[in-house]
Structures are given as structure tokens and as C-alpha cells.
Design a protein around this motif. Sequence first.
Motif, PDB file in Angstrom:
ATOM      1  N   PRO A  73      51.830  84.011  -2.404  1.00 21.72           N
ATOM      2  CA  PRO A  73      50.383  83.742  -2.388  1.00 21.72           C
ATOM      3  C   PRO A  73      49.594  84.947  -2.887  1.00 21.72           C
ATOM      4  N   HIS A  74      48.712  84.684  -3.827  1.00 22.34           N
ATOM      5  CA  HIS A  74      47.913  85.760  -4.402  1.00 22.34           C
ATOM      6  C   HIS A  74      46.843  86.187  -3.406  1.00 22.34           C
ATOM      7  N   LYS A  75      46.777  87.497  -3.183  1.00 19.17           N
ATOM      8  CA  LYS A  75      45.789  88.037  -2.255  1.00 19.17           C
ATOM      9  C   LYS A  75      44.910  89.023  -3.009  1.00 19.17           C
ATOM     10  N   PRO A  76      43.939  88.512  -3.743  1.00 16.42           N
ATOM     11  CA  PRO A  76      43.092  89.410  -4.559  1.00 16.42           C
ATOM     12  C   PRO A  76      42.205  90.288  -3.683  1.00 16.42           C
ATOM     13  N   LEU A  77      41.856  91.395  -4.247  1.00 17.53           N
ATOM     14  CA  LEU A  77      40.882  92.237  -3.557  1.00 17.53           C
ATOM     15  C   LEU A  77      39.560  91.482  -3.424  1.00 17.53           C
ATOM     16  N   LYS A  78      38.853  91.833  -2.403  1.00 21.52           N
ATOM     17  CA  LYS A  78      37.578  91.154  -2.197  1.00 21.52           C
ATOM     18  C   LYS A  78      36.700  91.269  -3.442  1.00 21.52           C
ATOM     19  N   LYS A  79      36.753  92.437  -4.066  1.00 15.13           N
ATOM     20  CA  LYS A  79      36.017  92.601  -5.307  1.00 15.13           C
ATOM     21  C   LYS A  79      36.806  93.546  -6.191  1.00 15.13           C
ATOM     22  N   GLN A  80      37.448  92.968  -7.187  1.00 11.09           N
ATOM     23  CA  GLN A  80      38.218  93.804  -8.089  1.00 11.09           C
ATOM     24  C   GLN A  80      37.271  94.545  -9.026  1.00 11.09           C
ATOM     25  N   PRO A  81      37.603  95.790  -9.326  1.00 11.58           N
ATOM     26  CA  PRO A  81      36.679  96.592 -10.147  1.00 11.58           C
ATOM     27  C   PRO A  81      36.615  96.074 -11.577  1.00 11.58           C
ATOM     28  N   GLU A  82      35.423  96.149 -12.146  1.00 10.16           N
ATOM     29  CA  GLU A  82      35.255  95.836 -13.556  1.00 10.16           C
ATOM     30  C   GLU A  82      35.612  97.080 -14.376  1.00 10.16           C
ATOM     31  N   ILE A  83      36.181  96.847 -15.553  1.00 11.40           N
ATOM     32  CA  ILE A  83      36.507  97.958 -16.450  1.00 11.40           C
ATOM     33  C   ILE A  83      35.592  97.858 -17.660  1.00 11.40           C
ATOM     34  N   ILE A  84      34.867  98.932 -17.922  1.00 12.75           N
ATOM     35  CA  ILE A  84      33.900  98.950 -19.021  1.00 12.75           C
ATOM     36  C   ILE A  84      34.439  99.833 -20.138  1.00 12.75           C
ATOM     37  N   TYR A  85      34.419  99.303 -21.361  1.00 14.42           N
ATOM     38  CA  TYR A  85      34.823 100.071 -22.540  1.00 14.42           C
ATOM     39  C   TYR A  85      33.614 100.183 -23.472  1.00 14.42           C
ATOM     40  N   GLY A  86      33.148 101.409 -23.687  1.00  9.66           N
ATOM     41  CA  GLY A  86      31.979 101.610 -24.521  1.00  9.66           C
ATOM     42  C   GLY A  86      32.321 101.708 -25.995  1.00  9.66           C
ATOM     43  N   TYR A  87      31.621 100.906 -26.819  1.00  7.03           N
ATOM     44  CA  TYR A  87      31.805 100.950 -28.265  1.00  7.03           C
ATOM     45  C   TYR A  87      30.724 101.786 -28.942  1.00  7.03           C
ATOM     46  N   SER A  88      29.548 101.783 -28.360  1.00  3.77           N
ATOM     47  CA  SER A  88      28.445 102.624 -28.829  1.00  3.77           C
ATOM     48  C   SER A  88      27.472 102.742 -27.665  1.00  3.77           C
ATOM     49  N   ASP A  89      26.377 103.411 -27.885  1.00  5.81           N
ATOM     50  CA  ASP A  89      25.399 103.561 -26.807  1.00  5.81           C
ATOM     51  C   ASP A  89      24.791 102.219 -26.416  1.00  5.81           C
ATOM     52  N   THR A  90      24.847 101.241 -27.309  1.00  9.63           N
ATOM     53  CA  THR A  90      24.194  99.953 -27.030  1.00  9.63           C
ATOM     54  C   THR A  90      25.178  98.777 -27.048  1.00  9.63           C
ATOM     55  N   GLN A  91      26.460  99.063 -27.116  1.00  7.92           N
ATOM     56  CA  GLN A  91      27.465  98.002 -27.197  1.00  7.92           C
ATOM     57  C   GLN A  91      28.655  98.346 -26.296  1.00  7.92           C
ATOM     58  N   ARG A  92      29.130  97.343 -25.565  1.00 11.72           N
ATOM     59  CA  ARG A  92      30.274  97.601 -24.702  1.00 11.72           C
ATOM     60  C   ARG A  92      31.059  96.306 -24.460  1.00 11.72           C
ATOM     61  N   SER A  93      32.272  96.489 -23.969  1.00  8.96           N
ATOM     62  CA  SER A  93      33.133  95.359 -23.601  1.00  8.96           C
ATOM     63  C   SER A  93      33.479  95.502 -22.127  1.00  8.96           C
ATOM     64  N   LYS A  94      33.571  94.366 -21.447  1.00 14.64           N
ATOM     65  CA  LYS A  94      33.829  94.389 -20.002  1.00 14.64           C
ATOM     66  C   LYS A  94      35.073  93.559 -19.705  1.00 14.64           C
ATOM     67  N   ARG A  95      35.998  94.110 -18.911  1.00 18.08           N
ATOM     68  CA  ARG A  95      37.178  93.389 -18.438  1.00 18.08           C
ATOM     69  C   ARG A  95      37.027  93.168 -16.931  1.00 18.08           C
ATOM     70  N   TYR A  96      37.235  91.942 -16.501  1.00 16.03           N
ATOM     71  CA  TYR A  96      37.055  91.629 -15.081  1.00 16.03           C
ATOM     72  C   TYR A  96      37.940  90.446 -14.713  1.00 16.03           C
ATOM     73  N   TYR A  97      38.018  90.133 -13.424  1.00 13.55           N
ATOM     74  CA  TYR A  97      38.817  89.017 -12.919  1.00 13.55           C
ATOM     75  C   TYR A  97      37.907  87.974 -12.289  1.00 13.55           C
ATOM     76  N   LYS A  98      38.235  86.723 -12.559  1.00 14.01           N
ATOM     77  CA  LYS A  98      37.488  85.624 -11.971  1.00 14.01           C
ATOM     78  C   LYS A  98      38.486  84.556 -11.533  1.00 14.01           C
ATOM     79  N   GLY A  99      38.498  84.296 -10.219  1.00 18.15           N
ATOM     80  CA  GLY A  99      39.453  83.315  -9.702  1.00 18.15           C
ATOM     81  C   GLY A  99      40.894  83.733  -9.935  1.00 18.15           C
ATOM     82  N   GLY A 100      41.137  85.048  -9.921  1.00 15.38           N
ATOM     83  CA  GLY A 100      42.493  85.540 -10.150  1.00 15.38           C
ATOM     84  C   GLY A 100      42.887  85.584 -11.601  1.00 15.38           C
ATOM     85  N   LYS A 101      42.005  85.233 -12.527  1.00 16.88           N
ATOM     86  CA  LYS A 101      42.314  85.193 -13.948  1.00 16.88           C
ATOM     87  C   LYS A 101      41.562  86.311 -14.672  1.00 16.88           C
ATOM     88  N   LYS A 102      42.292  86.985 -15.588  1.00 18.72           N
ATOM     89  CA  LYS A 102      41.685  88.081 -16.328  1.00 18.72           C
ATOM     90  C   LYS A 102      40.719  87.541 -17.379  1.00 18.72           C
TER      91      LYS A 102
END
Length: 743
Positions: A73-102
Motif C-alpha cells: 500500500p502506497h503511503k505518500p507523504l502528506k505533502k510531497q515537496p515540489e521541485i522547481i527548475y528555473g529556465y530563466s528569471d521569468t520561466q520555470r518548470s515544476k515537478r510534483y505528485y498528484k494522487g501518487g502520480k508524477k
Amino acid sequence: MATPTSGGAKTKFTPSGKHNPCPVCTRVKDPDCRISPELVLCHNNTDHKVGDVFNGYAFTGVSSDGRTGKFTPHKPLKKQPEIIYGYSDTQRSKRYYKGGKKCFAVQHLVAGRWKAGAGPDPFPLYFENEALAGLDFLDSDGVVWEFEGEKCCELAVQGGLLAVSQPGHANSPEQRAPRYQRLKEAGCTRLIYVADNDETGEKKASEAVKGAELAGLTITVFRAQEVWPGLPTGGSIDDAPGPVDTRTALLRVWADKAPNPDAAPVTPAADPEPPRADASMASAAETLGVTEQVAAGRAQFTFNRLLPPVMAAAVEMVQEDLPSDPLSACLTFLVGLSGLLKIGTRASSSLRHHVPINLFFALVAWSGVAKSPQKRKLVERPAAGLIKDAREHHDRAMRQWRQQNKDIKRKEDRPPEPKCVLPHLTDYNAASLADQLMEHDKKGQPILLIRDELSGLLKAVEQDTKSGTGQAEAQLLELFEGDGYVSRRIEAGLRAFSRCHVSLFGCIQPEVLRELINGDGNGDDSTGKWARFLFCRLPARPLALVDEDPTRVEIDALMEAESTLQHYAETAYRLPPRTYHLSTDARRHFHAWFRKHQATALLPATPPVIRSMLMKTSAQALRLAGVLHIAQVLELGDAAPEKIGWREVETATAIVDQLHQETCLFHDRAESDELLLMRHVHALGARPDGCTWQWAKQKGGRKIRPMGAEKFAEAVDQLVANGYGRRACDQPLTYRALKPMTQ
């Protein structure tokens, strides 16, 4: 039943069914999945990365028999941390989990707040500014590496590579081209794309090649699974073994070896065997003298899977005109390396089990199929400098000894003559070899025994067993294990050494080997003599003859390859003795693999000579894994992993399985009634209704029908005990097959 995660405690499972669907795959049509509150064994899901989540259950690995995936049984953290990757000062990409899915998303900055979406401006490459700055350095080689995903890109940068990654959107060739154009204008002369180990990786590699072509940028594609064999699905540098510096060092070696192709084609990093002029004359099975099914197994072995890149390229170059394939060529070179390792160089699979890293190896081929040229090119020439040094050292010692004793007239008053310690020995008998090994023991030196015609040695051993002292066979068996020796004879006196490191290389013709194996012993290898040898068939095909004069470039390339192999041999001879241990993953794979071989060996119906071979497979695989690891040490030096990794062990076990299948074809053995019935029942047990005695009798031939229900029950018990199937029903007794029989 006890599960791999229960620590030996009993876990109660219920089978999947109409009223009890598998929570992972929702299976209801049969009871093949097993379900408990803390563990699910899913029959449908085995090919995933650890941590993947399905319907609220996390994948933790594959069961020891390889038939089911293990889920908890999957026991996810109450709130998994988001990972932010900066492409420029005004552009970025975000990695996160929703419902156990990346998941991932791109964002752009508007009036100080991040908004969803890419926004009006095109995204640059991840780490593009750093790459452009790096290309501007005077010492830049113009190479930029591209990886799939920001995480892999960051790892590569940590390892010292100039690396970039595409954003998670806008990846068509037309959208990639402007980014590649900026790299080219900044001085990039070559883009190396590392494709993930999955279909998506292949698709993105194709898009990268087309985009580079539009930008006029040279591109090379490496497949991650070719650089690091054994990666999980979707794996890349982030799943590769060893420290980050080791991973990037290996990539640099590949970059130095690989050619610079044009932008248009997607060139694989693997090295398919070059086409032969006689390819239309015979199939692989015909050239090897084996069945089509067995011959197909050779296709998995490429030069780059068996050896590190530079070493692989050198071996491939040196043997180019020979009929050898990657497996026979690489093993020939490796046995030569194994014979140059100091006494005390060992491989350990556990606290109490370790073996010397030596090999007993024989090339099997008909007369005239270039066995001797392969031996000269891949065994003798790499060690030629060492042999010359040993002879010169002995000559100096003899001159000094004669000078010191020139005034001593009586021989019995002189000290013993200095003896030569040679890396290779081609002619000997049991007594002279014992004398030689005494000297090698004193100096901690190894020895490689070489016989052009191994049949002479084996027949001499056989004759000595029948009508001689019997010492020769015992000596052969003990040398394989690196054991000591003590002998007392009236004339010769005491011969003794405490340890040794002996490898053996020979050539033998197939029919001679068949005659020896199936001689008076009637296929019974009670001493394990044949089980100690790795017999490798050499393809029987014509030499690759070239009519044109060689060019200066071709001559220089061959000389460089020969010099490279000589360097590796000399470096191996200087390595200090030590014990190399398996990593945890490697040990798990090794033990799971050998358990299956033991189970087959212990079947009552297994012929004795095959049983001996199966029980020795662990010793052979551990030795091979050790020498494969030493090949990495010779090429990578201090950057090589400390322990023998999963990759080396997986390759070693695959080699042993392949050679074992080929060698089994030499044994003329009538299949026992018990094994015949087991195969018959197992084959019929593959159908959905399984196999009962009545069905086996109805479908059986004259040998099967008289055996009776009692023999049928015994066959079922043996099959179930060895994990090949299960009892589907007791009344009437019904057998269901679960996996193929290995023998």
C-alpha cells in the motif's frame, strides 16, 4: 506462506477472483494474483521501476521466482515537496505528485506572480546559459551533452559535463532547431544525445536528430542501456551504478570512442557485428553447430556489453579478420587477463564464499577455423612484453649465478640455479608443473597454461587416471580452486606450495570433445572435470579476406589497438592482489540465479554430467564477474566502482547460461523416463484446464501410456517442488504450468 518482505513470518494470502479483484491490475478471471492487507503479488505487473504507484499500491520489486510483481500500500507523504527548475528569471518548470502520480507543469512570471503555461516567449534549454558560457572557454572541446529531464542534466553537470535538457513541452524538431542553432553559433561542434531506456527515449532521440539536422549541427545518439546495461525501463544516468563522477567518466570514454556521424541518421551506440561476406552461406546455428534456439542467444552479446568501450574497440579491431563473434573474441582476451592476476586476486559473493579470478577456457572449432590465430592475437601478443621481460630477468639472474659460482667445481656444492617465472607455459607434466608453481608461490605470481590442442592434455589426464599415478586429474581439479599442494617422492623429495593462481586456455575440435566427454565414463562427470571448463564454440565461417593493400590509417589503427591490449595486459600484471566483493544488488541477482540452477541439478532425472555442470555454474559466473569487473578497473582506474556491480554479474550469468546450453549438446544422453514424463506433463499443463493423468495418457506415446497415475503424481510433485508449476486440483490431480522448464 513466507514472503520476501515478511522476515519469515506467515502472511495469509487470498487469490484473485470474481469476487476478489486484484487491487493493482483488477484481475478477476483467474486466481493468479495473491492479495493480503500488507502485500500484493500481481501476476501482470513485473516490468516497472521501484516506487511506481498503481491504484494506490507502490511497486517494490519482483518476487524471487520472477513471476509476480510485489506491491505494498502506497503511503505518500502528506505533502510531497515540489521541485522547481528555473529556465530563466521569468520561466520555470515544476515537478510534483498528484494522487501518487508524477506530474509536471511549466509556468511564466506575470506581474510578479507565476501563471500556468509557457507564456508568449519560447523556453530556452535548461542550463543553456551555462553551456553557452562553457563553449566560450579556450579549452572547450565543442561537445554539449543533452539528457531527458532536468534531474539527469543536473547530475551530468555535477560530473563535469557541459549538459542541457529540453523543457517539458515544445519538443518538435522545428521547436528544437532554434535552441540547437544557438549552441552551434556559440561554438558547439557536436551534440551527444543520451536517450532514456524506453520507447519515449527512442522517440525523443529521433526528434533530436531531426532538429539537429535543421540546425546543421552534428549529433551522436547514445542509448543509456548500451552505456549501462541492465538499467530499468525509463532509466538513464540517474539510475546508473556508481558515483556521479564514475558515470560521467564512462560517458567521456564512449565519446572518445564513438565516431562523429552526420546529423541525419540516428546511429545506435551499440556495435552490431559487421556483416560478413559469407553471411548468406550459413545461419548462425549452422556456423556454430548448434540449434537455432541456442544460437539465437549469442545475439545478446556485443563487444560493448562484454567489455568497457576502449577495450572493446581494441579487441574488435584486432580480431576483425577472424571468424570469431563478440562472445568468443572477448572471452579469449579475458581468459588471457585472468592468467595475469596475482595470487590472492579473488571474487567474493558472501562472507564465507570466495574464489580465485581464474578461468579454464576452451575454444571449440573444427580444424582450420583459425583457433590458433585467435589465441596468438588475443592471448599471447598482449602478454609478449611481459614474457620478454621475464626471460631477460632470468637471463640476468643466470649470468649472475654463473659468475658467483664459477670457482665452485662440485655441482652439489653450488646453490640451486635460479628458476624462470614465466606468465605463460605451453608444455609440462604434472611433476614439472608442481615445480614451476613452487616458484610462482614464492613470488605471488600467476600462470596461464596454453595448449594449442587441449585434447592432448585431456587424454594424458585420462590415461594417467587409468594406468598412471592418478595425480594429473587431481592436480587439474585442485589448480582450478587455487589450492596448495604437498607431495613426497623418494627421488624428487618434497614438492609443496601453499597457493596458486592458474588459468588455462586451449583449443579443441568438437568431435574430439564429444568423444572425451562421452567416453568410458558414459557421460558421468563425477569429479567435475568437465564442469570446470567454459567451452565456447567458434563460428565456422571463412576468414574476412581483403584484396586491397592496407592504408596507412588502417595500419596505424591496428598497431594502436594491439598496443592498447598490451597496455591492459601489463597493467593487469601489476595489479596488487585483493578480494573484490559483490554489491548488494549483484549478490541478490547472483543468488536468485544460482538457486534455479541448484533446483534443476537436484532433480532425480537430471543426468549426472549435467548435474555437475549446473552445480559449478556459480563458481564459473563469480569468476567471470570478477574478470569483467577487473576489465572496468583497467580502463577506468580510480573511477571504477569499488565493488563488482549488478551489470557485471548479470552479464556473467548470461554468458554461463549460453555456454552451458551449447555444451549440453555435446553430451549424448538418453532422456530418462522420469524426465520424459515431466516434460510431457509440463507441456500439457500450459493449457487453461491443466493436465490430468487421463489427458497425459491420451496425448502420450508408447513410452508415456504405461507409466501410470502413480508416476504421474511423482512427476507433478517434482515439477511443483522446483517451481515450474502448481497443483490446480487434487481430485482429479491436475497440474498447471507456470514457467518454462530450464532443462
